[in-house]
Design an enzyme around this catalytic site. Structure first.
Site, mmCIF file in Angstrom:
data_model
loop_
_atom_site.group_PDB
_atom_site.id
_atom_site.type_symbol
_atom_site.label_atom_id
_atom_site.label_comp_id
_atom_site.label_asym_id
_atom_site.label_seq_id
_atom_site.Cartn_x
_atom_site.Cartn_y
_atom_site.Cartn_z
ATOM 1 N N HIS A 121 1.409 -4.339 12.081
ATOM 2 C CA HIS A 121 2.315 -3.243 12.422
ATOM 3 C C HIS A 121 1.943 -2.789 13.839
ATOM 4 O O HIS A 121 0.783 -2.893 14.236
ATOM 5 C CB HIS A 121 2.060 -2.117 11.411
ATOM 6 C CG HIS A 121 2.966 -0.936 11.500
ATOM 7 N ND1 HIS A 121 2.756 0.078 12.397
ATOM 8 C CD2 HIS A 121 4.062 -0.588 10.788
ATOM 9 C CE1 HIS A 121 3.692 1.003 12.229
ATOM 10 N NE2 HIS A 121 4.501 0.625 11.259
ATOM 11 N N ASP A 198 -6.449 -2.272 7.859
ATOM 12 C CA ASP A 198 -5.336 -1.343 7.730
ATOM 13 C C ASP A 198 -4.777 -1.497 6.305
ATOM 14 O O ASP A 198 -4.152 -2.507 5.970
ATOM 15 C CB ASP A 198 -4.291 -1.708 8.799
ATOM 16 C CG ASP A 198 -2.977 -0.951 8.631
ATOM 17 O OD1 ASP A 198 -2.802 -0.245 7.625
ATOM 18 O OD2 ASP A 198 -2.127 -1.085 9.523
ATOM 19 N N GLN A 201 -0.340 -0.722 3.507
ATOM 20 C CA GLN A 201 0.539 -1.375 2.528
ATOM 21 C C GLN A 201 -0.187 -1.858 1.284
ATOM 22 O O GLN A 201 0.459 -2.229 0.305
ATOM 23 C CB GLN A 201 1.250 -2.578 3.188
ATOM 24 C CG GLN A 201 2.213 -2.196 4.285
ATOM 25 C CD GLN A 201 3.418 -1.402 3.790
ATOM 26 O OE1 GLN A 201 3.786 -1.451 2.612
ATOM 27 N NE2 GLN A 201 4.038 -0.644 4.677
ATOM 28 N N LYS A 224 2.359 6.706 1.289
ATOM 29 C CA LYS A 224 2.752 5.412 0.724
ATOM 30 C C LYS A 224 2.231 5.257 -0.704
ATOM 31 O O LYS A 224 2.502 4.265 -1.374
ATOM 32 C CB LYS A 224 2.214 4.268 1.588
ATOM 33 C CG LYS A 224 2.709 4.341 3.029
ATOM 34 C CD LYS A 224 3.058 3.007 3.586
ATOM 35 C CE LYS A 224 3.107 3.052 5.098
ATOM 36 N NZ LYS A 224 4.470 2.995 5.622
ATOM 37 N N CYS A 362 8.666 -2.274 12.833
ATOM 38 C CA CYS A 362 7.508 -1.997 13.697
ATOM 39 C C CYS A 362 6.555 -3.192 13.726
ATOM 40 O O CYS A 362 5.330 -3.034 13.759
ATOM 41 C CB CYS A 362 6.749 -0.742 13.263
ATOM 42 S SG CYS A 362 7.732 0.732 13.287
HETATM 43 N N1 7TS Z 1 0.130 -0.039 9.164
HETATM 44 C C1 7TS Z 1 0.998 -0.625 8.325
HETATM 45 C C2 7TS Z 1 0.664 -1.970 7.742
HETATM 46 C C3 7TS Z 1 2.180 0.045 7.976
HETATM 47 O O1 7TS Z 1 3.015 -0.528 7.121
HETATM 48 C C4 7TS Z 1 2.455 1.314 8.536
HETATM 49 C C5 7TS Z 1 3.747 2.039 8.273
HETATM 50 C C6 7TS Z 1 1.509 1.886 9.385
HETATM 51 C C7 7TS Z 1 0.363 1.165 9.687
HETATM 52 C C8 7TS Z 1 1.675 3.250 9.967
HETATM 53 O O2 7TS Z 1 1.553 4.190 8.960
HETATM 54 P P1 7TS Z 1 1.811 5.753 9.259
HETATM 55 O O3 7TS Z 1 1.758 6.401 7.913
HETATM 56 O O4 7TS Z 1 0.757 6.212 10.174
HETATM 57 O O5 7TS Z 1 3.179 5.808 9.878
HETATM 58 N N2 7TS Z 1 4.798 1.201 7.871
HETATM 59 C C9 7TS Z 1 6.110 1.512 7.825
HETATM 60 C C10 7TS Z 1 7.079 0.607 7.422
HETATM 61 O O6 7TS Z 1 6.865 -0.532 7.054
HETATM 62 N N3 7TS Z 1 8.281 1.204 7.471
HETATM 63 O O7 7TS Z 1 8.110 2.467 7.908
HETATM 64 C C11 7TS Z 1 6.746 2.677 8.120
#
Ligand code: 7TS
Length: 404
Positions: A121, A198, A201, A224, A362
């Protein structure tokens, strides 16, 4: 076994309609929905004991502090961290990664190498590029193959005595690939490099054991995993967290302040400047309670059934191509149909009450690899059903007819 009809009653949002149709929510990889049990915890906090933490002698402040620190213990237990102070509350995955990237600015020198994967991401790419700009370190990339798996022989070849850090997601958000992080961690440690995983997911689908993994940093977002937005965590091994400098300066993170010199608080407070998302932290703990109540083995078994069923049904559609066919994957299906733009399909599905994500998710380097602008992504959680998949397939076929 998991009683999905009973579980669905916990999620008030699943009763609503969108554009006159019952909501089918297949955008779980972007954010999960929130059960009443977690909503109640947030309402209870603001109704009964809203106060700032760690700083008041009065009862409300002590109640809020206790609940916030109890939640930290729940997070510690869930991830099997050795110490509670190895769990740092953050605003989410992005914040956690930036905290670590910032900390390494003072520990890296020109010519050091850091490795990311082709499946990341943007939040696990851009902070490291910024770190390279600040330090003169060099970014290397583990390549992927057509199935959306990382090529481990290429990873082996990238590692050397200059490798200082390795960053990889546990599960890819765009394709659902489960990466071999045990192998990645072991090999990185063999050359003395630290590893950040990370878990944005992975945490909705499995229960990571940070001690068994021997991972140096593990990060995730509460939103999530059935928790609220704006809160997440950074797990770091005590020795690493002690080595990294603070990220933000302010209240709560100090031991003593004079204009001549400030000394910093011990872990975890050194990294927790300012008033945090108190209700969010408490609700994060409640979300883990909720998911552990269902059981991660039950969740995985059921979601694998949804993945297999959804994949089988989608592949019956002519001209449909699934991106991400790794042997090890979770309940995310990214696909395109013939030359139809993903956005057009997503818009028509929304008219029929179905929420999917469209675009590059992303993860532009993955789209570049496949030479596509984006995909349609359906991502399932344990509260979704095969009946919803059936309705989705019917709606998708209608959308394709309208657009062909
Ligand atoms: N890393 C991964 C693998 C992610 O899927 C996401 C967000 C992030 C980092 C960032 O997370 P945040 O909570 O700090 O925003 N992924 C997604 C997505 O797949 N669609 O919207 C957000």
């Amino acid at each position: 076994m998991l009683d999905v009809q009973k579980i669905r009653k916990d999620f008030p949002i699943l009763n609503r309609t969108v554009n006159g149709k019952p909501l089918i929510y297949f955008d779980n990889a972007a954010t999960s929905q929130t059960p009443q049990q977690v909503i109640d915890v947030i309402v209870d906090y603001y109704s009964n004991y809203n106060a700032n933490i760690h700083r008041g002698v009065h009862s409300l402040s002590q109640e809020a502090t206790d609940a916030y620190e109890q939640a930290r213990l729940k997070i510690q237990k869930h991830f099997n961290a050795k110490h509670a102070h190895e769990i740092i509350y953050t605003a989410g995955t992005t914040h956690s990664i930036n905290l670590v990237a910032n900390g390494f600015s003072s520990l890296l020198k020109k010519g050091d190498e850091i490795i990311v994967s082709a499946l990341e991401h943007h939040s696990n790419i851009v902070p490291w590029q910024m770190l390279c700009e600040r330090t003169g370190a060099v970014l290397k990339v583990i390549p992927m193959n057509e199935d959306g798996e990382l090529v481990m022989s290429a990873y082996d070849a990238l590692l050397n005595e200059n490798t200082k850090l390795v960053f990889v997601n546990h599960i890819s958000n765009a394709l659902g690939t489960i990466n071999p992080i045990e192998y990645i961690i072991e090999k990185a440690h063999a050359v003395g490099a630290a590893v950040l995983v990370d878990g944005a997911q992975s945490c909705p689908h499995l229960k990571p054991d940070v001690q068994a993994l021997d991972v140096d940093f593990y990060v995730c977002s509460a939103h999530k995993i059935c928790g609220p937005t704006g809160v997440g965590m950074l797990y770091g091994k005590e020795a690493w967290l002690n080595k990294l400098p603070p990220y933000q300066g302010g209240g709560e993170m100090i031991a003593e302040v004079t204009f001549e010199k400030t000394t910093y608080a011990d872990l975890p407070h050194k990294f927790e400047a300012g008033t945090p998302n108190i209700a969010g932290g408490i609700a994060f703990g409640a979300a883990l309670d909720y998911m552990n109540g269902i059981g991660f083995e039950n969740i995985a078994t059921y979601e694998n059934e949804l993945l297999a069923y959804g994949t089988e049904q989608l592949l019956k559609i002519e001209g449909l191509k699934i991106y991400g066919t790794a042997k090890e994957k979770t309940s995310v299906i990214s696909f395109n149909v013939a030359n139809i733009h993903p956005y057009d399909i997503g818009t028509i599905l929304d008219k029929m009450g179905i929420a999917v994500r469209t675009g590059h998710h992303c993860a532009q380097p993955i789209m570049d690899f496949y030479k596509i602008p984006g995909t349609i992504r359906a991502s399932f959680m344990f509260y979704n059903t095969k009946e919803e998949i059936d309705a989705f397939i019917i709606a998708l076929k209608k959308a394709i007819m309208m657009l062909s």
